[in-house]
Design a protein around this motif. Structure first.
Motif, mmCIF file in Angstrom:
data_model
loop_
_atom_site.group_PDB
_atom_site.id
_atom_site.type_symbol
_atom_site.label_atom_id
_atom_site.label_comp_id
_atom_site.label_asym_id
_atom_site.label_seq_id
_atom_site.Cartn_x
_atom_site.Cartn_y
_atom_site.Cartn_z
ATOM 1 N N ARG A 58 19.693 26.650 -44.298
ATOM 2 C CA ARG A 58 20.211 25.633 -45.219
ATOM 3 C C ARG A 58 20.153 24.237 -44.609
ATOM 4 O O ARG A 58 20.233 23.237 -45.330
ATOM 5 C CB ARG A 58 21.643 25.977 -45.597
ATOM 6 N N MET A 59 20.038 24.136 -43.273
ATOM 7 C CA MET A 59 19.964 22.836 -42.609
ATOM 8 C C MET A 59 18.554 22.268 -42.577
ATOM 9 O O MET A 59 18.373 21.099 -42.206
ATOM 10 C CB MET A 59 20.496 22.959 -41.179
ATOM 11 N N TRP A 60 17.575 23.056 -42.956
ATOM 12 C CA TRP A 60 16.190 22.596 -42.856
ATOM 13 C C TRP A 60 15.586 22.406 -44.252
ATOM 14 O O TRP A 60 15.799 23.244 -45.123
ATOM 15 C CB TRP A 60 15.364 23.623 -42.071
ATOM 16 N N PRO A 61 14.871 21.315 -44.478
ATOM 17 C CA PRO A 61 14.561 20.221 -43.546
ATOM 18 C C PRO A 61 15.688 19.196 -43.489
ATOM 19 O O PRO A 61 16.451 19.066 -44.454
ATOM 20 C CB PRO A 61 13.294 19.613 -44.141
ATOM 21 N N PRO A 62 15.791 18.453 -42.401
ATOM 22 C CA PRO A 62 16.839 17.420 -42.299
ATOM 23 C C PRO A 62 16.633 16.326 -43.339
ATOM 24 O O PRO A 62 15.507 15.996 -43.712
ATOM 25 C CB PRO A 62 16.669 16.877 -40.864
ATOM 26 N N ASN A 63 17.753 15.777 -43.793
ATOM 27 C CA ASN A 63 17.722 14.748 -44.824
ATOM 28 C C ASN A 63 18.133 13.402 -44.219
ATOM 29 O O ASN A 63 19.302 13.200 -43.876
ATOM 30 C CB ASN A 63 18.671 15.126 -45.965
ATOM 31 N N PHE A 64 17.152 12.498 -44.085
ATOM 32 C CA PHE A 64 17.411 11.177 -43.505
ATOM 33 C C PHE A 64 17.497 10.088 -44.581
ATOM 34 O O PHE A 64 17.360 8.908 -44.256
ATOM 35 C CB PHE A 64 16.306 10.817 -42.507
ATOM 36 N N GLU A 65 17.724 10.492 -45.840
ATOM 37 C CA GLU A 65 17.759 9.497 -46.908
ATOM 38 C C GLU A 65 18.926 8.519 -46.733
ATOM 39 O O GLU A 65 18.790 7.331 -47.053
ATOM 40 C CB GLU A 65 17.857 10.195 -48.260
ATOM 41 N N ARG A 66 20.053 9.001 -46.236
ATOM 42 C CA ARG A 66 21.212 8.111 -46.014
ATOM 43 C C ARG A 66 21.189 7.571 -44.587
ATOM 44 O O ARG A 66 22.153 7.677 -43.836
ATOM 45 C CB ARG A 66 22.499 8.883 -46.289
ATOM 46 N N TRP A 67 20.069 6.974 -44.217
ATOM 47 C CA TRP A 67 19.886 6.509 -42.844
ATOM 48 C C TRP A 67 20.809 5.343 -42.512
ATOM 49 O O TRP A 67 21.177 5.151 -41.347
ATOM 50 C CB TRP A 67 18.426 6.118 -42.635
ATOM 51 N N LEU A 69 23.984 4.969 -43.434
ATOM 52 C CA LEU A 69 25.250 5.562 -43.016
ATOM 53 C C LEU A 69 25.130 6.190 -41.635
ATOM 54 O O LEU A 69 26.049 6.102 -40.806
ATOM 55 C CB LEU A 69 25.681 6.615 -44.046
ATOM 56 N N LEU A 70 23.974 6.784 -41.375
ATOM 57 C CA LEU A 70 23.718 7.412 -40.080
ATOM 58 C C LEU A 70 23.702 6.372 -38.958
ATOM 59 O O LEU A 70 24.350 6.549 -37.911
ATOM 60 C CB LEU A 70 22.392 8.166 -40.147
ATOM 61 N N ILE A 71 22.987 5.288 -39.168
ATOM 62 C CA ILE A 71 22.901 4.243 -38.142
ATOM 63 C C ILE A 71 24.255 3.583 -37.920
ATOM 64 O O ILE A 71 24.628 3.261 -36.781
ATOM 65 C CB ILE A 71 21.836 3.201 -38.548
ATOM 66 N N ILE A 216 35.562 13.437 -35.066
ATOM 67 C CA ILE A 216 35.941 14.593 -35.881
ATOM 68 C C ILE A 216 37.443 14.619 -36.143
ATOM 69 O O ILE A 216 37.890 15.090 -37.186
ATOM 70 C CB ILE A 216 35.471 15.893 -35.193
ATOM 71 N N VAL A 217 38.231 14.076 -35.206
ATOM 72 C CA VAL A 217 39.683 14.043 -35.386
ATOM 73 C C VAL A 217 40.140 12.688 -35.912
ATOM 74 O O VAL A 217 41.334 12.385 -35.899
ATOM 75 C CB VAL A 217 40.410 14.389 -34.064
ATOM 76 N N GLY A 218 39.196 11.838 -36.350
ATOM 77 C CA GLY A 218 39.564 10.583 -36.974
ATOM 78 C C GLY A 218 39.558 9.388 -36.065
ATOM 79 O O GLY A 218 40.140 8.352 -36.409
ATOM 80 N N ALA A 219 38.896 9.506 -34.891
ATOM 81 C CA ALA A 219 38.895 8.411 -33.930
ATOM 82 C C ALA A 219 37.606 7.611 -33.958
ATOM 83 O O ALA A 219 37.196 7.043 -32.953
ATOM 84 C CB ALA A 219 39.151 8.950 -32.518
ATOM 85 N N GLY A 220 36.949 7.523 -35.107
ATOM 86 C CA GLY A 220 35.781 6.680 -35.266
ATOM 87 C C GLY A 220 34.503 7.316 -34.764
ATOM 88 O O GLY A 220 34.500 8.359 -34.118
ATOM 89 N N GLY A 221 33.381 6.660 -35.083
ATOM 90 C CA GLY A 221 32.098 7.128 -34.603
ATOM 91 C C GLY A 221 31.394 8.061 -35.571
ATOM 92 O O GLY A 221 31.870 8.356 -36.676
ATOM 93 N N ILE A 222 30.250 8.549 -35.136
ATOM 94 C CA ILE A 222 29.416 9.411 -35.955
ATOM 95 C C ILE A 222 30.073 10.765 -36.204
ATOM 96 O O ILE A 222 29.710 11.473 -37.154
ATOM 97 C CB ILE A 222 28.036 9.600 -35.268
ATOM 98 N N GLY A 223 31.052 11.128 -35.374
ATOM 99 C CA GLY A 223 31.733 12.408 -35.573
ATOM 100 C C GLY A 223 32.431 12.495 -36.911
ATOM 101 O O GLY A 223 32.481 13.562 -37.531
ATOM 102 N N GLY A 224 32.994 11.376 -37.381
ATOM 103 C CA GLY A 224 33.626 11.374 -38.693
ATOM 104 C C GLY A 224 32.623 11.628 -39.802
ATOM 105 O O GLY A 224 32.890 12.365 -40.756
ATOM 106 N N ALA A 240 20.322 16.131 -39.862
ATOM 107 C CA ALA A 240 19.853 14.783 -39.529
ATOM 108 C C ALA A 240 20.793 14.116 -38.525
ATOM 109 O O ALA A 240 20.343 13.449 -37.582
ATOM 110 C CB ALA A 240 19.738 13.948 -40.800
ATOM 111 N N ILE A 241 22.095 14.294 -38.714
ATOM 112 C CA ILE A 241 23.076 13.710 -37.797
ATOM 113 C C ILE A 241 22.940 14.329 -36.409
ATOM 114 O O ILE A 241 22.931 13.622 -35.393
ATOM 115 C CB ILE A 241 24.503 13.901 -38.342
#
Length: 264
Positions: A58-67, A69-71, A216-224, A240-241
């Motif tokens: 289900r993870m393939w292929p990666p989706n970079f359309e929201r680049w 937000l990723l950057i 992931i715990v709400g402290a900023g960054g790409i983890g959120g 993609a992330i």
């Protein structure tokens, strides 16, 4: 040549280490016991492998359309890592000096080492959760958590590096009547500068990885962003992330290796 003595020496050299064998046997038995207590079975592993295959599909292929937000998330993680590393290194310098037993008295080294141990005692994710609860969601909590983690790591290694220096150079500078600042500048820091630089580069690499997790715990960054994508079952964006995080870590490793090579 005494053949009996040589034979006895050979037997002693290859004598079985029964203590080590008993220790390995005890470890193997305890591992089996622990697996039984934790319900780790081959059936569960086989089911898990099947689910993992479907999940990866289900993870393939990666989706970079929201680049965009990723950057944005990656840049925030980089900023968190750089700020936390800079603050942690800056605060670790005096802590390392105060914790070095060959430079500071016991009345100073003991509480300083206790504080450094306190900084290292809790995992940075737990510290991030505490800061999120204390100062709210966002990058500030991530910077604070990783600064504490950096202090615990850098200060400990810096103090140990100082304790391994040659005191002859220090005593020679002291004999000239130089003050404590001059002793540090000309007698201590030149002996630990290269190692300290390596510690700092390693901590920056570590904080780049850790900054992707504290989000992931709400402290900023790409983890959120990663956690939000998981909650939406947006697995192609998750891929993609993850690929972007891997590329970031590889790039940081290449840059730090170049810096180390240039300093040698």
């Amino acid at each position: 040549m005494d053949l009996s003595g040589a034979s006895q020496a050979a037997r002693q050299a290859f004598a079985p280490n029964w203590g080590a064998r008993l220790g390995l046997l005890a470890l193997a038995l305890y591992s089996l016991y622990a697996m039984a207590q934790l319900d780790i079975t081959w059936d569960r592993l086989l089911i898990g492998f099947g689910e993992a295959g479907r999940f990866l599909a289900r993870m393939w292929p990666p989706n970079f359309e929201r680049w965009e937000l990723l950057i944005e998330g990656l840049l925030e993680s980089i900023q968190i890592a750089v700020l936390a590393s800079a603050l942690g290194i800056l605060l670790s310098l005096p802590l390392g000096l105060m914790a070095a037993r060959n430079l500071a008295p016991t009345l100073l080294t003991a509480p300083t080492r206790a504080f450094i141990a306190l900084c290292r005692s809790l995992h940075y994710v737990i510290v991030a959760i505490l800061f999120v609860k204390a100062i709210g969601f966002g990058a500030l909590a991530g910077v604070a958590a990783l600064t504490i983690a950096s202090m615990g790591f850098i200060a400990k290694l810096f103090a140990e590096a100082i304790e391994e220096i040659s005191m002859k150079q220090v005593e020679a500078i002291r004999a000239t009547g130089a003050g404590f600042g001059a002793v540090l500048l000309y007698g201590v820091l030149p002996q630990v500068a290269s190692r300290f630089t390596g510690f700092c580069l390693y901590q920056l690499d570590s904080n780049l990885r850790n900054s992707t997790l504290v989000g992931i715990v709400g402290a900023g960054g790409i983890g959120g962003t990663l956690f939000a994508a998981f909650k939406r079952f947006d697995y192609d964006f998750v891929a993609a992330i993850l690929l972007s995080i891997i590329a970031l870590i590889f790039l940081a490793e290449v840059i730090s290796a170049r810096i180390r090579a240039a300093m040698q």
